[in-house]
Design an enzyme around this catalytic site. Structure first.
Site, short mmCIF file in Angstrom:
data_model
loop_
_atom_site.label_atom_id
_atom_site.label_comp_id
_atom_site.label_asym_id
_atom_site.label_seq_id
_atom_site.Cartn_x
_atom_site.Cartn_y
_atom_site.Cartn_z
N GLY A 514 0.84 -1.19 0.00
CA GLY A 514 0.00 0.00 0.00
C GLY A 514 0.87 1.23 0.00
O GLY A 514 2.09 1.16 0.17
N ARG A 515 0.27 2.36 -0.24
CA ARG A 515 1.02 3.60 -0.27
C ARG A 515 0.51 4.54 0.79
O ARG A 515 -0.68 4.60 1.06
CB ARG A 515 0.82 4.28 -1.63
CG ARG A 515 1.77 3.82 -2.69
CD ARG A 515 1.31 4.35 -4.03
NE ARG A 515 2.17 3.84 -5.09
CZ ARG A 515 3.17 4.54 -5.61
NH1 ARG A 515 3.42 5.76 -5.18
NH2 ARG A 515 3.92 4.02 -6.55
N VAL A 521 5.97 3.79 2.01
CA VAL A 521 6.51 3.83 3.37
C VAL A 521 6.90 2.37 3.76
O VAL A 521 6.15 1.45 3.43
CB VAL A 521 5.42 4.40 4.32
CG1 VAL A 521 5.97 4.48 5.72
CG2 VAL A 521 4.96 5.78 3.85
N ASP A 574 -6.28 10.58 13.81
CA ASP A 574 -6.71 9.80 12.65
C ASP A 574 -7.36 8.50 13.09
O ASP A 574 -6.98 7.41 12.65
CB ASP A 574 -5.52 9.55 11.73
CG ASP A 574 -5.98 9.16 10.31
OD1 ASP A 574 -7.17 9.38 10.00
OD2 ASP A 574 -5.16 8.64 9.54
#
Ligand SMILES: *[C@@H]1O[C@H](CO)[C@@H](O)[C@H](O)[C@H]1NC(C)=O
Ligand SMILES: *[C@@H]1O[C@H](CO)[C@@H](O)[C@H](O)[C@H]1NC(C)=O
Ligand SMILES: *[C@@H]1O[C@H](CO)[C@@H](O)[C@H](O)[C@H]1NC(C)=O
Ligand SMILES: *[C@@H]1O[C@H](CO)[C@@H](O)[C@H](O)[C@H]1NC(C)=O
Ligand SMILES: *[C@@H]1O[C@H](CO)[C@@H](O)[C@H](O)[C@H]1NC(C)=O
Ligand SMILES: *[C@@H]1O[C@H](CO)[C@@H](O)[C@H](O)[C@H]1NC(C)=O
Length: 735
Positions: A514-515, A521, A574
């Protein structure tokens, strides 16, 4: 023979220790040396010289049976606890004038009973543990029951002339700081009588006696424990032990930790146990952590002492000395600032108390006074006013989520926090936040941009682990079922993966999973069997109400810890189902601290957010309307997550743009609010996919209520995370 001068010697016990001799009494002209022991007729009590140190003895009465562990009390009375005797040549003699004299090494008289009689007298140990000097006709000249040390035996009276004094520590039997006595208002009290300060802590000091259930107009001032286990005092205070009527032996003792306890011996004589204690939360005992410290208590791990920020411990092995400032106190106003400590209260030592004044008035009151060390500024719901207390000394500090007080500590105004580093001890239970920040600061100058991001990711991961594991393992109660092994993990630190290990494991980073927003990352996580909450919600494998409740409670605990247990704020910023990971038992862990923010409490106004943080759909209205950002933004996001869980609907489905920012229009909230408006709403499950039984209906009702409270438009109307924990915990055990 050394004791040929004893008038009579009724019988000698069989003994392996041939140097000891056992007798039943002492008469005029005879004496007792370190080897002689008087035993009560029933054999339960012994009196004589009790060894308290290397060749150091006290005249004492104790239980004949050996104690089963160190904690088990055995000495019940002693004459010279503060002045032990040399073992050799010391003796207790009963003079021809009937005075009992304790003489050290044949020279110094250390103690005497100050009695006189021309009749025949004898010193005798009763079956109840009372050492009595009496005339043969029966008149009592002196008895140990009249001068208690730290213990009351059944039938022994505590009177206006007497008091119980604790020992200094478990290993040091000399007089300590805690006392049980009748005060001048006829109320039985526990008193901390320390080297510098003294105060009463039981009954609860801010209650007047009748509020505490005490009657202060009976001046007879007597208290007694009976053999069945009832302790009653003339101020109308009466308690019964948990084993009322059942035990063999009992004693009431004021312990070196300041608590008053009744110990009982079970019928098989196998062990002693505590059958009653006066104080449950041991942080309410004054002086227990010394000055300038904070006490925190959790029922599982007990009491913990720590220093206030900017203070350092005086003696690690004896917390009664407390902490001392790690800075030079100054009267220069411009050199002081205030550190805000939530859920912290310090009892007593206020030199000003004012009501209905502003924060700045209160701050000014403190800063203008050279002796002011801090102040408490709190909204009192009872009076509906703000209350301000300025403190000239910092004692009886307590840190607990249940305390609503906010304390502002006066500290030097210094740019860098690093000067306090040495005062923050490794095992300080407060937070490790400073260390992380310093670590980040140093990296900036040394590494290239790429390595900075690598370090930030690893740092965030490490911090996430520390906080998450710490929150969920240490703070959650035993229900979480996480064992000692995991705790060891925290203590031992974390596994560090080298770059080459990672490279090998990921086959040269060949697969992109995933990005992140900033590109690809590298993040290393503990393997979570059940994936994220988002996976659970989107799959057909629906959660039942108990699992949901557990996840809601666990997540709330984690956030409450971040927000309130730490002395600095940490906002996650978040919270969403993707960032709540579930282990094999569906225990949640909050993850991804990529956007989290440390708020510096001593300068809240300056903690600006340079960018909007969070994920659309979960973001609180404050972000959009540019209002002050507080921990309530996480509360809002948490509320949205609950709503998603409850309804099975997604919050990100309906997005619209407000002020150029994509935000959720609140349809999910409206949906649930409307549902709840119908009187019989709870009869049908809000999410038809989840079945309900009676128990589930209650859980659902609570979750809906909590969720709607959390998503209130006005941030002040939302509960804090610890209030959420309280609400959920309160109902967790309800039928
Ligand atoms: C026990 O405590 C007393 C009073 O604090 C102290 O004077 C004495 O040195 C201590 N004894 C030991 C053996 O530590
Ligand atoms: C005072 O207390 C004593 C002992 O508990 C009791 O016997 C007595 O009746 C009490 N007196 C009054 C006036 O309550
Ligand atoms: C003492 O306590 C008992 C039982 O709680 C109560 O009935 C009685 O009125 C109390 N006596 C006084 C003098 O307060
Ligand atoms: C710390 O306290 C312990 C126990 O009371 C004592 O033995 C020791 O000497 C103290 N150390 C210092 C530096 O005061
Ligand atoms: C107070 O401190 C400030 C800043 O350190 C300094 O400039 C000022 O001279 C000090 N004032 C006094 C009275 O010492
Ligand atoms: C607090 O003070 C303000 C202004 O001084 C006054 O108007 C208000 O009535 C006070 N509130 C209370 C509850 O006393």
């Amino acid at each position: 023979m050394a004791f040929s001068n004893l008038a009579f010697l009724l019988f000698l016990f069989c003994s392996f220790d041939l140097s000891s001799s056992y007798l039943t009494s002492l008469s005029k002209g005879s004496s007792l040396s370190a080897q002689d022991i008087i035993v009560s007729q029933n054999g339960i009590f012994s009196a004589g010289f009790f060894e308290v140190g290397d060749n150091a003895y006290c005249l004492a009465v104790w239980y004949t049976e050996k104690a089963d562990s160190e904690n088990t009390p055995s000495v019940v009375w002693s004459a010279n606890r503060d002045q032990p005797l040399n073992g050799k040549y010391s003796k207790l003699s009963l003079s021809h004038t009937a005075n009992l004299e304790l003489v050290d090494a044949g020279q110094f008289q250390i103690w005497s009973s100050r009695t006189e009689s021309h009749e025949h007298v004898e010193l005798y140990l009763n079956n109840d543990g009372n050492l009595v000097l009496h005339e043969l006709q029966g008149t009592v000249l002196w008895q140990s029951f009249d001068c208690p040390t730290d213990t009351l035996l059944p039938g022994q009276l505590l009177t206006r002339q007497t008091q119980l004094v604790s020992r200094r520590s478990e290993s040091n039997r000399s007089s300590g700081f805690y006392k049980l006595l009748f005060d001048s208002n006829n109320v039985l009290t526990l008193l901390y009588d320390g080297p510098d300060v003294s105060s009463t802590y039981w009954p609860v000091p801010w209650l007047v006696s009748w509020q505490a259930g005490r009657f202060n107009y009976n001046s007879s001032r007597v208290a007694v424990l009976n053999s069945l286990g009832e302790f009653s005092s003339s101020d109308n205070y009466t308690i019964r032990t948990s084993d009322y009527g059942l035990a063999l032996q009992r004693r009431l003792r004021i312990d070196s930790d300041g608590n008053l306890r009744v110990y009982s011996q079970d019928l098989s004589r196998a062990k002693w146990y505590v059958s009653w204690q006066a104080i449950t939360d041991s942080c309410n005992i004054h002086g227990i952590c010394g000055p300038n410290s904070l006490c925190s208590f959790d029922p599982k791990n007990g009491r913990k002492c720590s220093c206030l920020p900017w203070y350092r411990v005086k003696n690690q092995s004896d917390w009664s000395y407390g902490c001392e400032p790690a800075f030079t106190p100054t009267c220069n106003k411009s050199e002081s600032t205030f550190l805000e400590l939530h859920n912290v209260e310090l009892y007593g030592y206020d030199n000003h108390f004012v009501e209905n004044h502003t924060y700045s008035y209160c701050e000014n009151l403190c800063i203008e006074d050279c002796n002011c060390r801090g102040f408490q500024y709190t909204f009192d719901e009872g009076s509906g006013k703000f209350q301000c207390y300025t403190k000239i000394q910092l004692h009886n500090g307590e840190h607990s989520p249940k305390l609503k007080g906010v304390t502002y500590l006066r500290v030097p105004r210094t740019k860098s926090f690093s000067s306090t580093r040495e005062s923050v001890k490794k095992d300080d239970p407060v937070c490790y936040v400073h260390i992380h920040r310093d670590y980040l600061g140093k990296q900036v100058s040394r590494f290239s941009y790429f390595f900075l991001w690598f370090a930030v990711a690893l740092g965030a991961f490490e911090m996430a682990c520390i906080l998450v594991v710490w929150c969920f393992l240490m703070r959650s109660n035993s229900k979480s079922g996480i064992d000692q092994h995991a705790y060891q993990l925290v203590k031992l630190g974390f596994r560090k993966f080298t770059y080459s290990e990672l490279k090998k494991a990921t086959k040269g980073f060949s697969q992109e999973i995933g990005r992140g927003a900033g590109g690809i990352v590298l993040l290393v996580y503990e393997y979570m069997e059940n994936g994220s909450l988002a996976d659970c919600l989107s799959s057909n494998n629906t959660l039942d109400w108990s699992k949901m409740y557990n996840i809601a409670l666990g997540t709330a605990r984690g956030l409450a810890y971040l927000h309130e247990e730490c002395l600095e704020w940490i906002l996650h910023c978040d919270i969403k189902p993707q960032n709540i990971l579930l282990d094999s038992n569906y225990e949640p862990k909050v993850s991804d601290f990529g956007l989290s923010k440390l708020l510096n409490r001593d300068n809240l106004k300056d903690s600006k957010f340079s960018m909007i943080r969070g994920t659309r759909g979960y973001m609180a209205p404050e972000w959009i309307f540019n209002l002050p950002i507080t921990s309530k933004v996480d509360v809002y996001s948490y509320g949205i997550v609950l709503l998603e869980m409850i309804t099975g609907k997604s919050a990100t489905a309906d997005i619209q743009a407000v002020n150029g920012v994509d935000t959720y229009d609140g349809r999910l909230i409206t949906f649930v609010r409307e549902k709840r408006r119908v009187a019989s709403w709870a009869e049908k499950s809000i999410d038809p996919a989840i079945g309900t039984d009676y128990d589930d209906v209650n859980k659902m009702k609570i979750l809906v209520t909590v969720a709607l409270d959390c998503v209130e438009e006005d941030k002040d109307a939302r509960p804090t995370m610890s209030q959420v924990v309280e609400m959920l915990q309160r109902h967790e055990t309800d039928p």
